[in-house]
Design a protein around this motif. Structure first.
Motif, mmCIF file in Angstrom:
data_model
loop_
_atom_site.group_PDB
_atom_site.id
_atom_site.type_symbol
_atom_site.label_atom_id
_atom_site.label_comp_id
_atom_site.label_asym_id
_atom_site.label_seq_id
_atom_site.Cartn_x
_atom_site.Cartn_y
_atom_site.Cartn_z
ATOM 1 N N THR A 141 0.813 -1.222 0.000
ATOM 2 C CA THR A 141 0.000 0.000 0.000
ATOM 3 C C THR A 141 0.840 1.263 0.000
ATOM 4 O O THR A 141 0.320 2.349 -0.253
ATOM 5 C CB THR A 141 -0.936 0.011 1.230
ATOM 6 O OG1 THR A 141 -0.148 -0.057 2.434
ATOM 7 C CG2 THR A 141 -1.891 -1.162 1.181
ATOM 8 N N ASP A 142 2.115 1.138 0.304
ATOM 9 C CA ASP A 142 3.013 2.299 0.353
ATOM 10 C C ASP A 142 4.251 1.999 -0.489
ATOM 11 O O ASP A 142 5.189 1.366 -0.020
ATOM 12 C CB ASP A 142 3.410 2.584 1.802
ATOM 13 C CG ASP A 142 4.235 3.873 1.933
ATOM 14 O OD1 ASP A 142 4.632 4.439 0.893
ATOM 15 O OD2 ASP A 142 4.466 4.305 3.075
ATOM 16 N N PRO A 143 4.277 2.446 -1.756
ATOM 17 C CA PRO A 143 5.390 2.108 -2.651
ATOM 18 C C PRO A 143 6.576 3.063 -2.565
ATOM 19 O O PRO A 143 7.315 3.228 -3.523
ATOM 20 C CB PRO A 143 4.729 2.201 -4.029
ATOM 21 C CG PRO A 143 3.742 3.312 -3.869
ATOM 22 C CD PRO A 143 3.210 3.193 -2.463
ATOM 23 N N VAL A 144 6.767 3.715 -1.408
ATOM 24 C CA VAL A 144 7.773 4.765 -1.302
ATOM 25 C C VAL A 144 9.169 4.281 -1.691
ATOM 26 O O VAL A 144 9.902 4.979 -2.395
ATOM 27 C CB VAL A 144 7.788 5.365 0.125
ATOM 28 C CG1 VAL A 144 8.117 4.314 1.178
ATOM 29 C CG2 VAL A 144 8.774 6.528 0.200
ATOM 30 N N VAL A 145 9.552 3.087 -1.258
ATOM 31 C CA VAL A 145 10.907 2.608 -1.543
ATOM 32 C C VAL A 145 11.070 2.320 -3.037
ATOM 33 O O VAL A 145 12.060 2.723 -3.653
ATOM 34 C CB VAL A 145 11.225 1.348 -0.717
ATOM 35 C CG1 VAL A 145 12.641 0.859 -1.030
ATOM 36 C CG2 VAL A 145 11.103 1.646 0.770
#
Length: 233
Positions: A68-72
């Motif tokens: 849900t969090d593709p920051v990397v």
């Protein structure tokens, strides 16, 4: 990896990259590169995985969920693009290449080997080699579709620059506002473009290779992509 190059040379190269105006990225993307390099030099490269990076570099908590969090993944794409741009400009004659191969976060350090038989890169534009333009992809405006629309052309451009007998031009969104598909086409012999549509359970990718001279489509393909895969590219 690290054993094949001098650590002092790696650190000097890292400084050259992060202080160059041709390394076009945000401060946190530069911070990501420094973190990757330092841990690899310390022999801790096996710690460089998505969850650890999210917590150590981007301040995410223990409840971090990469689905849900593709920051990397997003910052890694930006980093690879910025490195590619740097080595095609200011860093083209640097003695050491620092890269982050797709599908992993451990950096690779490669010392350049001089070879007098190879043509000088500065004169390659005069060899009559074909020019391939990679345009900005269109499609859905969901977060994951926009991430893939930006990332896929960047990854493809980075891969194609490894081939000696083709020139690659790109229309990446963070360039000048006039550097878009329509301004890219006149400078190319061939033009690759496409779209990404979010169908909720997957991304539908369409790619076309077009000859600029007559507008004919030379090749096309469509793929269904799982955006939650470790390396969806």
């Amino acid at each position: 990896m690290v054993e094949k190059v001098d650590k002092a040379l790696v650190l000097k190269q890292l400084e050259s990259i992060t202080t160059s105006n041709d390394f076009k990225c945000s401060a946190r993307t530069k911070g990501l590169l420094s973190h990757l390099v330092f841990l690899e030099l310390e022999g801790r490269g096996d710690e460089l995985h998505g969850t650890a990076l999210a917590m150590d570099v981007f301040g995410r908590g223990a409840d971090f969920d990469p689905t849900t969090d593709p920051v990397v993944r997003t910052e890694a794409v930006k980093l690879r693009k910025a490195l590619s741009h740097y080595y095609l400009s200011k860093g083209k004659n640097d003695p050491l290449i620092i890269s982050v191969p797709k599908g992993q976060y451990r950096p690779l350090f490669e010392a350049k080997v001089e070879n007098a038989s190879l043509p000088d890169s500065s004169s390659s534009h005069d060899k009559g080699w074909p020019v391939l333009g990679i345009g900005i992809f269109t499609g859905s405006d969901t977060t994951r579709a926009k991430w893939f629309r930006e990332g896929f052309p960047e990854e493809l451009g980075l891969e194609l620059t490894r081939f000696a007998h083709v020139r690659v031009l790109t229309g990446f969104p963070d360039r000048s506002s006039v550097w878009n598909n329509e301004n890219l086409k006149p400078n190319c012999d061939y033009f690759l473009h496409g779209s990404v549509r979010d169908t909720c359970d997957k991304l539908h990718l369409i790619v076309q290779l077009q000859r600029k001279r007559d507008g004919s489509i030379l090749w096309a393909d469509r793929r269904d992509i799982n955006p939650d895969a470790t390396d969806s590219f």
